[in-house]
Design a protein around this motif. Structure first.
Motif, PDB file in Angstrom:
ATOM      1  N   UNK A 273       2.412  37.225  59.244  1.00 22.60           N
ATOM      2  CA  UNK A 273       1.284  36.496  58.663  1.00 22.60           C
ATOM      3  C   UNK A 273       1.787  35.125  58.212  1.00 22.60           C
ATOM      4  N   UNK A 274       1.913  34.171  59.152  1.00 23.49           N
ATOM      5  CA  UNK A 274       2.497  32.859  58.846  1.00 23.49           C
ATOM      6  C   UNK A 274       1.806  32.114  57.706  1.00 23.49           C
ATOM      7  N   UNK A 275       0.522  32.359  57.503  1.00 22.01           N
ATOM      8  CA  UNK A 275      -0.190  31.681  56.421  1.00 22.01           C
ATOM      9  C   UNK A 275       0.326  32.083  55.046  1.00 22.01           C
ATOM     10  N   UNK A 276       0.974  33.226  54.950  1.00 27.51           N
ATOM     11  CA  UNK A 276       1.489  33.688  53.662  1.00 27.51           C
ATOM     12  C   UNK A 276       2.897  33.162  53.371  1.00 27.51           C
ATOM     13  N   UNK A 277       3.572  32.625  54.370  1.00 24.47           N
ATOM     14  CA  UNK A 277       4.973  32.243  54.193  1.00 24.47           C
ATOM     15  C   UNK A 277       5.184  31.265  53.044  1.00 24.47           C
ATOM     16  N   UNK A 278       4.442  30.174  52.994  1.00 26.44           N
ATOM     17  CA  UNK A 278       4.598  29.208  51.912  1.00 26.44           C
ATOM     18  C   UNK A 278       4.164  29.761  50.568  1.00 26.44           C
ATOM     19  N   UNK A 279       3.085  30.508  50.568  1.00 25.51           N
ATOM     20  CA  UNK A 279       2.541  31.069  49.332  1.00 25.51           C
ATOM     21  C   UNK A 279       3.514  32.026  48.664  1.00 25.51           C
ATOM     22  N   UNK A 280       4.218  32.824  49.457  1.00 20.18           N
ATOM     23  CA  UNK A 280       5.099  33.863  48.916  1.00 20.18           C
ATOM     24  C   UNK A 280       6.539  33.399  48.719  1.00 20.18           C
ATOM     25  N   UNK A 281       6.799  32.135  48.947  1.00 19.02           N
ATOM     26  CA  UNK A 281       8.146  31.582  48.801  1.00 19.02           C
ATOM     27  C   UNK A 281       8.403  31.252  47.338  1.00 19.02           C
ATOM     28  N   UNK A 282       9.437  31.840  46.773  1.00 19.38           N
ATOM     29  CA  UNK A 282       9.733  31.625  45.354  1.00 19.38           C
ATOM     30  C   UNK A 282      10.238  30.218  45.062  1.00 19.38           C
ATOM     31  N   UNK A 283      10.525  29.427  46.090  1.00 18.69           N
ATOM     32  CA  UNK A 283      10.928  28.033  45.869  1.00 18.69           C
ATOM     33  C   UNK A 283       9.752  27.188  45.394  1.00 18.69           C
ATOM     34  N   UNK A 284       8.540  27.681  45.610  1.00 19.77           N
ATOM     35  CA  UNK A 284       7.350  26.972  45.133  1.00 19.77           C
ATOM     36  C   UNK A 284       7.051  27.381  43.697  1.00 19.77           C
TER      37      UNK A 284
END
Length: 177
Positions: free
Chosen positions: A67-78
């Protein structure tokens, strides 16, 4: 060293413990954030799977995100306040289940030698699974705190397994000691 199939069972035990912490909650409880600088339980659920996918992908088998759309959302670097709106509980559940199936498939291939450099990959796979298990439990602690202290729900008992103990307040699996 633990055999890979045994570590897969421990991975499943850790995931089952996570499920015991959230599956009885309402969608609003799963997506509720204590404040703008805190993550919702749902974010931790997605993050656990996100890390599992990236570790499997980067250490054992290059494959696209489920689910590529979740990659940025679930990244703890954000930072928490910039993570955006969570997907539905159903989508989070599907993401978690798909990643777990991929972990099982890839580690299963390693366990039976269906990979290049099978001895080396067995070592990588054992450490990778141990890290995934401990990461699952790491985020379970935060989920537990929100579940009990903020939402007022009782906690399930800790799972029990050889090599599983608490260190600095976190459940950890130490199969190599």
């Amino acid at each position: 060293m633990y055999e890979l199939h045994r570590l897969l069972r421990e991975y499943d035990r850790a995931r089952a413990h996570t499920d015991a912490l959230w599956k009885d909650l309402t969608a609003d409880e799963v997506t509720w954030r204590p404040n703008e600088n805190s993550s919702a339980i749902g974010w931790h659920l997605g993050h656990q799977a996100h890390v599992a996918h990236f570790m499997i992908r980067n250490l054992t088998a290059a494959e696209p995100s489920p689910d590529p759309e979740l990659d940025g959302l679930m990244d703890s670097a954000n930072p928490e306040r910039f993570r955006g709106a969570l997907p539905t509980v159903r989508r989070l559940t599907t993401f978690r289940d798909t990643v777990a199936e991929r972990v099982h498939a890839r580690i299963g291939d390693i366990a039976v030698g269906r990979v290049g450099a099978p001895d080396q990959m067995t070592i990588v796979g054992g450490h990778l699974l141990t890290a995934l298990i401990n990461h699952e439990y790491q985020h379970d602690e935060w989920i537990s705190e929100v579940r009990a202290h903020s939402l007022g729900h009782a906690l399930p008992p800790d799972p029990s397994a050889d090599g599983l103990s608490r260190v600095d307040g976190y459940l950890v699996l130490t199969p190599y000691s």
